[in-house]
Design an enzyme around this catalytic site. Structure first.
Site, PDB file in Angstrom:
ATOM      1  CG  MET A 157      -2.016  -1.048   1.112  1.00  0.00           C
ATOM      2  SD  MET A 157      -3.497  -0.645   2.035  1.00  0.00           S
ATOM      3  CE  MET A 157      -2.858  -0.147   3.587  1.00  0.00           C
ATOM      4  N   GLY A 217      -5.348   3.759   9.228  1.00  0.00           N
ATOM      5  CA  GLY A 217      -5.578   2.325   9.355  1.00  0.00           C
ATOM      6  C   GLY A 217      -4.532   1.530   8.601  1.00  0.00           C
ATOM      7  CB  CYS A 218      -2.793  -1.457   9.559  1.00  0.00           C
ATOM      8  SG  CYS A 218      -2.053  -0.483  10.873  1.00  0.00           S
ATOM      9  CB  ILE A 219      -6.730  -3.283   6.421  1.00  0.00           C
ATOM     10  CG1 ILE A 219      -6.449  -3.916   7.783  1.00  0.00           C
ATOM     11  CG2 ILE A 219      -7.107  -4.323   5.395  1.00  0.00           C
ATOM     12  CD1 ILE A 219      -5.344  -4.964   7.778  1.00  0.00           C
TER      13      ILE A 219
END
Lengths: 169, 105
Positions: free
Chosen positions: A46, B103-105
């Site tokens: 990401m 957030g991490c996702i």
């Protein structure tokens, strides 16, 4: 003293190179052994950082068709659970703890292991099984979910990890 | 007709280049931010993701996770990464003028 520390910090920030690649080794088959690695690999992608996952020993359970859906929290030998060892050993304890954690994870939009691996695979990360473990457990490629990119020897793993940070979990 | 164009360099942004005030965003600015981040043109597929991100943020107050983005934007995860190689959620948020996803996702 504070000034000195601040000066060091700014200097570090200026010269610090961003991470290019991470290789994460997953050696444990418990839920708390597998998920942090998946979250870290997905998080790296990401941020535009390359990522590889290398599963070894019981970590391979995450890739096994017959075990992937049965990944559980360890309720014995896990002081973090704050459950007395003898209670943790009762039948069903691990199942209950896993259910509870699963509910929490769902709230945070953390997918089940199978879907998570698919997401990570689609993000361009490599997913590999350890050759020695595959032989030791008498497994073949048919035992694994389709997201697995291949079975690597330790040497091949290091070759793929050139220039990367290696993280062992 | 004369219009007064605002450039992204004139707006307040955080250290990573995210707009501080989402209401200052426009499609022209989006293109400028995209170019700054190595995306020379915004195709209709890019727009689909950027608009979905912005829409979700404006209605829910939070940017969607990469999982939700892949499931609900109509653009699958693989394609998201080919459209935004340096991180789809982060880049689409930046181009869409909304804060960096938490957030991490």
């Amino acid at each position: 003293m504070t000034e000195l520390l601040e000066a060091i910090e700014t200097e570090e920030e200026e010269t610090r190179e961003p991470l290019q690649k991470v290789c994460i080794v997953v050696s444990k088959g418990s839920l708390e052994g597998i998920y942090p690695a998946l979250i870290m690999a997905n998080g790296a992608r990401m941020e535009g950082i390359e990522a590889d996952l290398f599963f070894t020993f019981f970590g391979l359970d995450a890739l096994r068709k017959d075990r992937q859906e049965r990944i559980r929290v360890a309720t014995v030998g896990n002081p973090g659970m704050h459950v007395p060892t003898l209670l943790g050993a009762l039948p069903g304890m691990s199942w209950v703890a896993t259910k509870m954690m699963g509910r929490q994870m769902q709230k945070l939009d953390i997918p089940p292991v199978g879907e998570f691996l698919e997401l990570i695979h689609d993000s361009g990360a490599g997913i590999y099984a350890c050759h020695a473990t595959v032989e030791m457990f008498g497994l073949s490629e048919d035992d694994f979910v389709p997201e697995v990119d291949g079975v690597l020897t330790v040497g091949e793993f290091y070759e793929r990890s050139a220039g990367a940070e290696i993280i062992f979990t | 007709m004369t219009t007064i164009e605002t450039h992204v360099s004139e707006l307040e942004r955080d250290a990573e280049g995210f707009l501080v005030r989402p209401e200052q965003w426009s499609r022209e600015l989006a293109l400028e931010i995209a170019r700054e981040n190595g995306i020379p043109e915004l195709t209709p597929r890019h727009w689909q993701v950027v608009e979905f991100m912005r829409e979700s943020y404006l209605t829910t107050g939070a940017a969607p996770s990469i999982r939700a983005l892949g499931k609900e934007s109509g653009v699958p995860v693989k394609e998201l990464y080919s459209l935004f190689p340096k991180g789809p959620a982060k880049l689409a948020a930046k181009i869409g003028g909304i804060p960096k996803p938490l957030g991490c996702i």
